[in-house]
Motif scaffolding. Sequence first.
Motif, short mmCIF file in Angstrom:
data_model
loop_
_atom_site.label_atom_id
_atom_site.label_comp_id
_atom_site.label_asym_id
_atom_site.label_seq_id
_atom_site.Cartn_x
_atom_site.Cartn_y
_atom_site.Cartn_z
N GLU A 346 0.84 -1.19 0.00
CA GLU A 346 0.00 0.00 0.00
C GLU A 346 0.88 1.25 0.00
N HIS A 347 0.77 2.02 -1.08
CA HIS A 347 1.52 3.27 -1.19
C HIS A 347 0.64 4.37 -0.59
N ALA A 361 10.42 -0.51 -1.95
CA ALA A 361 9.40 -0.31 -0.93
C ALA A 361 8.41 -1.46 -0.86
N ALA A 362 8.08 -2.00 -2.02
CA ALA A 362 7.11 -3.10 -2.06
C ALA A 362 7.76 -4.45 -1.83
N THR A 405 -1.96 -0.43 -9.16
CA THR A 405 -0.95 -0.61 -10.20
C THR A 405 -0.46 -2.05 -10.07
N VAL A 406 -0.38 -2.73 -11.19
CA VAL A 406 0.08 -4.12 -11.18
C VAL A 406 1.52 -4.17 -11.69
N ILE A 407 2.40 -4.69 -10.86
CA ILE A 407 3.81 -4.86 -11.23
C ILE A 407 4.07 -6.34 -11.49
N LYS A 418 -1.44 -0.87 -4.05
CA LYS A 418 -2.73 -0.27 -3.71
C LYS A 418 -2.53 1.17 -3.30
N TYR A 419 -3.56 1.99 -3.60
CA TYR A 419 -3.49 3.41 -3.24
C TYR A 419 -4.68 3.79 -2.37
#
Length: 419
Positions: A346-347, A361-362, A405-407, A418-419
């Motif tokens: 979660e950003h 970060a993720a 956003t999918v990485i 997730k935002y």
Amino acid sequence: MNLLEDLHWRGIVYQQTDEVGIQETLEKEKISLYCGVDPTADSMHIGHLLPFLTLRRFQQHGHRPIVLVGGATGMIGDPSGKSEERKLQTTETIQHNVECIQKQLSHIFDFEGNNGAMMVNNYDWAGSMDIVTFLRDYGKHVGVNYMLAKDTISTRLDTGISFTEFTYTILQAMDFLHLYEKHDCKIQIGGSDQWGNITTGLELIRKMMPEGSKAYGLTIPLVTKADGTKFGKTESGAVWLDPEKTSPYEFYQFWINTADADVIKYLKFFTFLIKEEIEVLEQSIESEPHLRKAQKALAEAMTEMIHGKDSLEQAVKITEALFNGDIQKLTATEIKQGFKDVPSYEHTTGEEIGIVDLLIAAKIVSSKRQAREDVSNGAIYVNGERVTETGYVISESDRIEGQFTVIRRGKKKYYLIKY
């Protein structure tokens, strides 16, 4: 092929109390018959399906299905298949579960027409019964030795069984008697573990109804997998009919991932495809296994039946998008389904973030050096698009409906931001 011939071809019949009697009855008249489920949870799982789908086959041949949800028996607990006492649930919980399960069963049966399905709740006739009536009118007709001979009870004698669960088989027998008397219900269908309860019902009918009364029982085999593992289980647990517990996409994936060794058996058990259609699919496994036509037919039939055509189309869309990498074609709702079990991050800030910093970060990579190498080598994808610039910044345009956003790292490792 008549109904019983079709059931035998599909491998659905396990036991019958009187095969000749059932055959003659079905040839002579259109009957009512029933199958039940106890509301021990607020959703059924796919392990519950086969007896009800078998009941639906009878409806397709003009017979009337009675679908019973055990609001009363669910408060007691079937000792079958358990080594210890069930935890009793409140009346409010049971009622909630009844309502949820009734809604799920309504997707399987046709409730219109002359042989429209009837849905009943045994709490309506057993819930208010006093103990003296139960003992005098029903308990008197079922011997203790007869009950002790039942597998569901005898297997519990060493570990212990309460009087409450000991009497369960009489309560279920009362259901069969009630439906026979009030709705001329001639057959009870159940899983193979329900044989003892079904035959107790026949015993009550024999003793309490006029001489010559005819009723029958039919059980369904336990569904197994060719590799010996338990049917209906995934790494994340049971495959539920409730879309909140198992999304339509996950439901579709369960069926489409069926092994070649199992898929024809499951097509026979669970779908309403006819013999000729299934035989064509069986041939395709031999001649063109890479196309997985049998698995697709199974997944499509089951998902549409339980969740509807729109949910099936959505499940297929998610599947194709993930296979082709076209993530941007998906909505936020579809992203939530398709990436339910992938690692997420979660950003929390509204600020833009560089791709290298996001990978760190993720926890997608362990170091900035590795992050830069992965990006430069073309191993990182953002919403299906390859990113090769280490200075790339994740901006508002990279957020699907502002939420995700999918990485992707490499070919198959997905991460959800997730935002």
